[in-house]
Design an enzyme around this catalytic site. Sequence first.
Site, mmCIF file in Angstrom:
data_model
loop_
_atom_site.group_PDB
_atom_site.id
_atom_site.type_symbol
_atom_site.label_atom_id
_atom_site.label_comp_id
_atom_site.label_asym_id
_atom_site.label_seq_id
_atom_site.Cartn_x
_atom_site.Cartn_y
_atom_site.Cartn_z
ATOM 1 N N GLU A 131 -0.151 29.748 -53.775
ATOM 2 C CA GLU A 131 -1.123 29.303 -54.821
ATOM 3 C C GLU A 131 -1.107 30.290 -55.899
ATOM 4 O O GLU A 131 -0.827 31.314 -55.802
ATOM 5 C CB GLU A 131 -2.409 28.668 -54.164
ATOM 6 N N ASP A 172 -8.185 29.787 -53.047
ATOM 7 C CA ASP A 172 -9.173 29.305 -52.178
ATOM 8 C C ASP A 172 -8.342 28.959 -50.784
ATOM 9 O O ASP A 172 -9.018 28.995 -49.617
ATOM 10 C CB ASP A 172 -9.734 27.962 -52.691
ATOM 11 N N GLY A 207 -6.588 31.335 -58.311
ATOM 12 C CA GLY A 207 -7.327 30.165 -57.498
ATOM 13 C C GLY A 207 -6.610 30.345 -55.869
ATOM 14 O O GLY A 207 -6.011 29.250 -55.444
ATOM 15 N N LYS A 215 4.457 13.790 -56.846
ATOM 16 C CA LYS A 215 3.443 13.196 -56.822
ATOM 17 C C LYS A 215 3.876 11.434 -56.579
ATOM 18 O O LYS A 215 2.770 10.631 -56.106
ATOM 19 C CB LYS A 215 2.441 13.109 -57.691
ATOM 20 N N SER A 265 8.142 21.632 -57.698
ATOM 21 C CA SER A 265 7.519 20.296 -57.273
ATOM 22 C C SER A 265 7.204 19.549 -58.608
ATOM 23 O O SER A 265 6.918 18.335 -58.492
ATOM 24 C CB SER A 265 6.056 20.872 -57.047
ATOM 25 N N SER A 271 -5.627 15.757 -62.565
ATOM 26 C CA SER A 271 -5.306 16.646 -63.758
ATOM 27 C C SER A 271 -4.248 16.465 -64.394
ATOM 28 O O SER A 271 -3.525 17.190 -65.346
ATOM 29 C CB SER A 271 -5.338 18.096 -63.051
HETATM 30 C C1 LIG Z 1 -0.240 18.345 -57.371
HETATM 31 C C2 LIG Z 1 0.827 19.358 -57.943
HETATM 32 C C3 LIG Z 1 0.986 20.560 -56.794
HETATM 33 C C4 LIG Z 1 -0.102 20.760 -56.056
HETATM 34 O O1 LIG Z 1 0.026 19.520 -54.827
HETATM 35 P P1 LIG Z 1 -1.072 19.596 -53.691
HETATM 36 O O2 LIG Z 1 -0.642 18.390 -53.024
HETATM 37 O O3 LIG Z 1 -2.454 19.273 -54.521
HETATM 38 O O4 LIG Z 1 -1.032 20.890 -53.054
HETATM 39 C C5 LIG Z 1 1.765 21.453 -57.105
HETATM 40 N N1 LIG Z 1 2.716 21.150 -58.026
HETATM 41 C C6 LIG Z 1 2.817 20.033 -59.021
HETATM 42 C C7 LIG Z 1 3.874 19.834 -59.957
HETATM 43 C C8 LIG Z 1 1.843 19.113 -58.811
HETATM 44 O O5 LIG Z 1 1.635 18.148 -59.812
#
Ligand SMILES: *Cc1c(COP(=O)(O)O)cnc(C)c1O
Length: 318
Positions: free
Chosen positions: A203, A209, A207, A52, A303, A77
């Site tokens: 996902e 969606d 959830g 992010k 991520s 969140s």
């Molecule tokens: C926000 C986040 C996601 C999901 O990312 P999106 O861009 O909302 O699809 C996945 N993994 C981590 C660690 C995140 O912080």
Amino acid sequence: MSVSFADVEAAAGRIAGIAHRTPVLTSRTADARTGATLFFKAEPLQRAGAFKFRGACNAIAALSPEQRTRGVLAFSSGNHAQAIAYAGALQGVPTVIVMPHDAPAIKVAATRGYGAEIVPYDRYKEDREAVSRRIAEERGLSVIPPYDHPDVIAGQGTAVKELIEEVGPLDVLLVCLGGGGLLAGSCLAARALSPEVEIWGVEPEAGNDGQQSLAKGEVVRIPVPVSIADGALTTHLGQHTFPIIQREAAGIVTATDAQLVSAMRFFVERMKLVVEPTGCLAAAAAFEGAVPVKGKRVGVILSGGNVDPAALARHLAA
Ligand SMILES: *Cc1c(COP(=O)(O)O)cnc(C)c1O
């Protein structure tokens, strides 16, 4: 406003020297287990512990000098909040974060530690977007949403740009999916740099969606899901993210909480890497065979790594 690979390239230029170029890790054990060649892009080692930071950095860097002086607001969140707080601090821009009252303690503390002002809200009773809009209007702040924004999507795409530049073309790319900023940006980068690649979103099963949205051909909204994947508890894809995902993704699969815990354990035991539950979604799809990967070169986005140590210990002990 649409977003393209040129925007991902521009983002890469803006965030160079601020965001880390994270390592790509490999594991013979994981390859043996799946029959694939897996390339793990390690965003737990990104600044603020998740991808992010890329989108946050890019979105803040793209603001006008006047907008930067007034400051930015984010609702999140967790990881987006930390990313905005840290990216704001590094670029001298004040930040206000609207956060659920039950966000993980480690994420709240880290966000405050970066110097952000925190405004809590009740995610089961209040609409965070309405709360955010009101505060932003009152104070003249620029809102940077966690996923549905062209500059955020472009920034998130830089992880896959780096991955493919480093390891070469891929057959399959697995990306976790919340609101779709990471997946949409990844689609733009992957399609440009490895045109034949098959791109899958992953996902939480609770959830799905995104899966429902692809099946229906429009954005489907669901109630707030309950899953340990706290970074992907979004209720719907975005107006910017959905069309890109719909155009480029081969499909969306899901992972259960138990599968995420098993993947977390693998990363700690075998690769000495802390990956938060949400960060394990893409890997779980490879490990559990939700997407066929045998014999293929597969990019897997890990991520983020922001998990409370106590929660991590609980998951590993179970
Ligand atoms: C926000 C986040 C996601 C999901 O990312 P999106 O861009 O909302 O699809 C996945 N993994 C981590 C660690 C995140 O912080």
